[in-house]
Enzyme design. Structure first.
Site, PDB file in Angstrom:
ATOM      1  N   TYR A  47      53.107 -23.451-109.717  1.00 37.94           N
ATOM      2  CA  TYR A  47      53.017 -21.735-109.877  1.00 37.94           C
ATOM      3  C   TYR A  47      54.726 -21.959-109.456  1.00 37.94           C
ATOM      4  CZ  TYR A  47      48.710 -21.001-111.137  1.00 37.94           C
ATOM      5  OH  TYR A  47      47.566 -20.508-112.426  1.00 37.94           O
ATOM      6  N   ASN A 136      41.311 -26.722-116.957  1.00 37.69           N
ATOM      7  CA  ASN A 136      41.736 -27.139-118.343  1.00 37.69           C
ATOM      8  C   ASN A 136      41.016 -27.355-119.082  1.00 37.69           C
ATOM      9  OD1 ASN A 136      42.825 -24.629-118.695  1.00 37.69           O
ATOM     10  ND2 ASN A 136      44.590 -25.787-117.097  1.00 37.69           N
TER      11      ASN A 136
END
Length: 272
Positions: A47, A136
């Site tokens: 990020y 994920n």
């Protein structure tokens, strides 16, 4: 605030996600969230905002030990040495001596999951990380990771909202005492225009977004990390624990749709 207990650890059911938050916007959002009572903050090496998150926590009146802080390994930092080196860098940026949770951000076939988990186990042993997990990972990949790991896999962070069916993964997590951390609980904004959520919300004087968050957090064992920047939205997200959806409403809200999910992703990434 409600909490979910996994592996004997209490985690706030609602936290702040910081994906796509950068610079002063990120720092301000985290500062405001902590002021309002948030105690669960999620970031990631990819990020590019760990410094801002760390600065916000350091400048707040909230004790670091009261914040459940998560970061995730960048794809290029999955080899053994890369895990150790990059985590040290993350700790420096976040101005802390430990992470409450460190995740493998995405599956990566170029580096064996076992190698990454071995390095993460070393971080747990030396106290740099309290818990480890994945993000994920589908159910089969999560099961494989649990088999490889020398320390318990604490969570699988995945997309979860009324349009994205995670029943199999939820059941697996519940059976094996693994937290499911839900990102994008508002379906990338798609729930905001949902007529079913709007109708249910009228019954409780809640917005579609609040109904969606309540739907997500009413599942077990689930915590969620919606992104928000304005004080108004941060406050509204916290106001989801003063009502409870009925079983009929829970089932009615559940509307699995890959098309709606994809449309939300595209919409969230398009310029206004």
């Amino acid at each position: 605030m409600e909490y979910v207990t996994v592996q004997g650890v209490e985690v706030p059911k609602l936290g702040l996600g910081t994906w796509r938050l950068t610079g002063d916007d990120c720092r301000s959002a985290v500062e405001t969230a902590l002021e309002l009572g948030y105690r669960h903050v999620d970031t990631a090496q990819a990020y590019g905002n760990e410094r801002q998150v760390g600065a916000a926590i350091a400048s707040s009146d909230v004790d670091r030990e009261d914040v459940f802080l998560t970061s995730k390994l960048k794809g290029g930092n999955r080899d053994y040495d890369g895990v150790l080196r990059s985590t040290d860098e993350s700790l420096a940026k976040l101005r802390t001596d430990h992470l409450d949770l460190l995740l493998i951000h995405w599956p990566n076939r170029r580096v064996p999951t076992r190698e990454t988990l071995d390095a993460m186990a070393e971080l747990v042993e030396n106290g740099s990380v309290k818990h480890v997990g994945v993000s994920n990972f589908k159910r089969e990949a999560l099961a494989e990771a649990r088999d490889y790991a020398d320390v318990p896999i604490f969570t699988d962070q995945v997309q979860f909202h009324p349009y994205w069916d995670q029943t199999d993964l939820l059941d697996y997590c519940d059976i094996h005492d693994v937290l499911l951390t839900a990102y994008s609980p508002l379906g990338h904004g798609g729930v905001l225009r949902d007529p079913v959520l709007a109708e249910v919300g009228e019954e409780y004087d809640k917005s579609p977004a609040q109904v969606a968050l309540r739907w997500v957090t009413q599942h077990e064992p689930v915590a969620t990390i919606p992104k928000a920047t304005s004080r108004e939205h941060l406050e509204a997200n916290l106001e989801v624990f003063d009502f409870e959806l009925t079983d009929e409403e829970m089932e009615r809200i559940r509307q699995p749709s890959k098309l709606r999910t994809l449309s939300g992703v595209v919409r969230s990434r398009s310029p206004l």
